[in-house]
Write an enzyme that holds these catalytic residues in place. Structure first.
Site, PDB file in Angstrom:
ATOM      1  N   LYS A  78      -7.007  -6.167   2.548  1.00 61.98           N
ATOM      2  CA  LYS A  78      -7.566  -4.820   2.502  1.00 61.98           C
ATOM      3  C   LYS A  78      -8.814  -4.823   1.623  1.00 61.98           C
ATOM      4  O   LYS A  78      -8.849  -5.483   0.579  1.00 61.98           O
ATOM      5  CB  LYS A  78      -6.491  -3.890   1.932  1.00 61.98           C
ATOM      6  N   SER A 152      -2.848   3.891   3.808  1.00 62.77           N
ATOM      7  CA  SER A 152      -4.263   3.596   3.825  1.00 62.77           C
ATOM      8  C   SER A 152      -4.590   2.185   4.289  1.00 62.77           C
ATOM      9  O   SER A 152      -5.745   1.865   4.593  1.00 62.77           O
ATOM     10  CB  SER A 152      -4.849   3.831   2.430  1.00 62.77           C
ATOM     11  N   SER A 176       1.364   3.407   1.603  1.00 58.91           N
ATOM     12  CA  SER A 176       0.270   2.805   2.370  1.00 58.91           C
ATOM     13  C   SER A 176       0.592   1.441   2.941  1.00 58.91           C
ATOM     14  O   SER A 176      -0.118   0.958   3.822  1.00 58.91           O
ATOM     15  CB  SER A 176      -0.982   2.701   1.497  1.00 58.91           C
TER      16      SER A 176
END
Length: 596
Positions: A78, A152, A176
């Site tokens: 990420k 996310s 997330s």
């Protein structure tokens, strides 16, 4: 040919035969990325020639794939996780900076032989559970491009579910690393807070943030997580591993009818009921608990002063360039300005009180089985109502890090429209390894497979081998018996239920509290063997456990029916003079049954 999803087992088998195949795997990864129909997965990628060079370098510096646990495994991270020499954007181009060093997690993965492929999209500043709050586009569920991917950690989840890489890293503060797993039919491993270092990660709520792992299977996720575990002085919230165990036949907390909120999604509600039934077929005892204190804890994350922690992470940037933020993200974080220092303390007091209430409920069970998300929405609907609908996704996830718990999200079924539904197993902190076999067994029982291809995945999780010692127990330490907690509290887990060899005899120890048996070996005696369990303990727990064993019991070598020899409980023969022999009953439980 590799299967549609990369798995660590498949890669390991291929490399064992031909290590040079890592070069072909790299080409396969590049081809899969080129063929991907989701343009919003990546924010940046390692250049093809750099990726090829990394594979050649791996062949040179570590020619034996068996020497490194993640040798040749392609992965992504990420883009709020630092990679040396690359930009970290956190989903905001104006915020981007060039990282001077790898985050601890990236450093560990590279050292373990994994090959970094790129950095993935996210809800800006990791603020969201839906995946649409990014100027780099919105990744979509691999099952229907009209629907959100979850966030996310959106790009990281889609990259695994699409079969582009073997595993990925995300972050998980409010869910997330679990919600995107559910929306893409993969596994999301959310460790005990602090178990994996967050050094080199752009914080969302620093006191709650976790680095998480996405994989096709629980077994793969646990393998990656074990590489990442360990105390890191660079992270003030880092904690050393202190594994705790869980009983082999657990009590599993499930939602009572009054606490089941699916926002009108009747299919997801039905799939949760099916998950409960599945748990019972696995031999788990389901127990309803009161979700109210957990829901109240969850509300603190976005309705309480913890919003100020998100502000603290980026306050100078927000002050200098407010227009650079996604409007929804900016609106949420700027709400934190209304909170005072006094509010922060009042929030802490409220949290402490709620944690006490939650602890009472947690004690009713060994781990929880909750919907990962009550429902899923289309991208169009999420953009039209971004705050309210996003909040629905976090109803059963937001509390977990406040409670310092471990969680594993796994697939659990499909709606009639083909969209996936997932559940999360949530256990007390440091039960990460103990929880994994249950999560793997549950995933296997669903028949969902993994990812868009719904590929079958291994149900077995490799036991922890390093620094653990096995012990054979025969009486009050058996599962369900009064002293079993001495094993589980010390990080023990059940390895197998079996019998001794035939030359052992069992007696009732007189004047013992709680009641205990004495086991002796008598060469030449011919019996059917006695019921025992083999448990695995961390070395330090084993030492403390053995040191506390009262005379006339002690430890020695016990031969099992299979011929295997392990350390176990034995009794001094002199203590059994005049004691009742119960060998013919076959074991301690059978003796106790005669007393009922």
């Amino acid at each position: 040919m590799m299967p549609a999803l990369f798995t660590l087992d498949a890669l390991r088998d291929r490399y064992a035969a031909r290590p040079e195949d890592v070069l072909d795997v790299v080409e396969d990864v590049l081809a899969r990325i080129a063929a991907s129909r989701d343009p919003a997965i990546f924010i940046s990628r390692v250049a093809p020639e750099e990726l090829r060079a990394a594979a050649r370098d791996l062949l040179t510096r570590a020619p034996d794939p068996a020497r490194l646990p993640l040798w040749g495994a392609p992965f992504v991270v990420k883009d709020n996780i630092d990679v040396s020499g690359s930009e970290t954007t956190a989903g905001c181009p104006a915020y981007a900076y060039r990282a001077e060093a790898d985050a601890t997690v990236v450093e560990k993965l590279k050292a373990a032989g994994a090959l970094l492929v790129g950095k993935t999209n996210l809800d800006q500043f990791a603020t969201g559970l839906n995946g649409t709050r990014s100027p780099y586009g919105a990744p979509r569920s691999v099952f229907n491009a009209d629907y959100v991917s979850g966030g996310s950690s959106s790009g990281s989840a889609v990259a695994v579910a699409s079969g582009l890489v073997a595993f990925s890293l995300g972050t998980d503060t409010a869910g997330s690393g679990r919600v995107p797993a559910a929306f893409n039919n993969i596994v999301g491993i959310k460790p005990t807070p602090g178990l994996i270092s967050a050094a080199g990660v752009v914080p969302a709520c620093r006191s709650l943030d976790c680095v998480n792992v996405f994989t096709a299977s629980v077994a793969d996720g646990v393998m990656v997580r074990r590489v990442l575990d360990g105390f890191d002085a660079r992270d003030a919230y880092s904690v050393p591993p202190a594994p705790k165990g869980l009983p082999p036949r657990p009590r599993v907390g499930v939602l009572a009818a009054k606490d089941r909120e699916f926002y009108g999604d009747a299919e997801s509600a039905a799939l949760y009921q099916q998950a409960i039934a599945r748990a019972e077929t696995l031999g788990w005892a389901t127990v309803e608990f009161d979700y109210a204190p957990f829901l109240a804890i969850a509300s603190l994350l976005y309705e309480g002063p913890w919003l100020a922690e998100r502000l603290a992470a980026i306050e100078p940037f927000l002050h200098a360039q407010p227009e650079a933020l996604d409007p929804t993200v900016r609106g949420l974080i700027e709400q934190a300005r209304k909170f005072t220092a006094a509010d922060a303390f009042r929030g802490q007091y409220r949290l402490k009180a709620l944690l006490l209430e939650a602890e009472t409920e947690i004690k009713k069970c060994d781990f929880l089985l909750l919907p990962t998300s009550p429902t899923i929405y289309k991208v169009e609907a999420m953009l039209a109502d971004p705050v309210r609908l996003n909040a629905h996704f976090g109803r059963y996830t937001n509390f977990v890090n406040f409670c310092r718990m471990a969680a594993i999200a796994v697939p659990s079924g499909f709606r009639a429209d083909g969209l996936p539904f997932g559940v999360t197993l949530i256990a007390p902190g440091q039960c990460d390894d103990a929880l994994a076999p249950f999560a793997a067994a549950f995933h296997d029982a669903t028949g969902c497979g993994s990812g868009a291809a719904k590929e079958p995945v291994p149900a077995k999780v490799a036991p922890v081998a390093d620094g653990r010692i096995e012990i054979v127990v025969v009486g009050a330490h058996l599962t369900g018996q009064p002293l079993n907690g001495q094993l589980t509290d010390g990080g023990g887990f059940l390895v197998e239920s079996t019998r001794t060899a035939g030359d052992y005899r069992l007696f009732v120890l007189p004047n013992s509290t709680p009641a205990k048996p004495g086991l002796i070996r008598e060469p030449g005696f011919s019996g059917a063997g006695l019921e025992v369990e083999v448990w695995s303990l961390p070395a330090d727990s084993f030492g403390r456990f053995v040191n506390g064993i009262p005379a006339p019991l002690g430890v020695g070598k016990v031969t099992l029916a299979s011929g295997r020899v392990a350390t176990g409980f034995l009794c001094e023969a002199h203590a059994l003079r005049g004691a009742r022999e119960i060998t013919e009953l076959g074991g301690w439980r059978a003796y106790l049954a005669t007393l009922a």
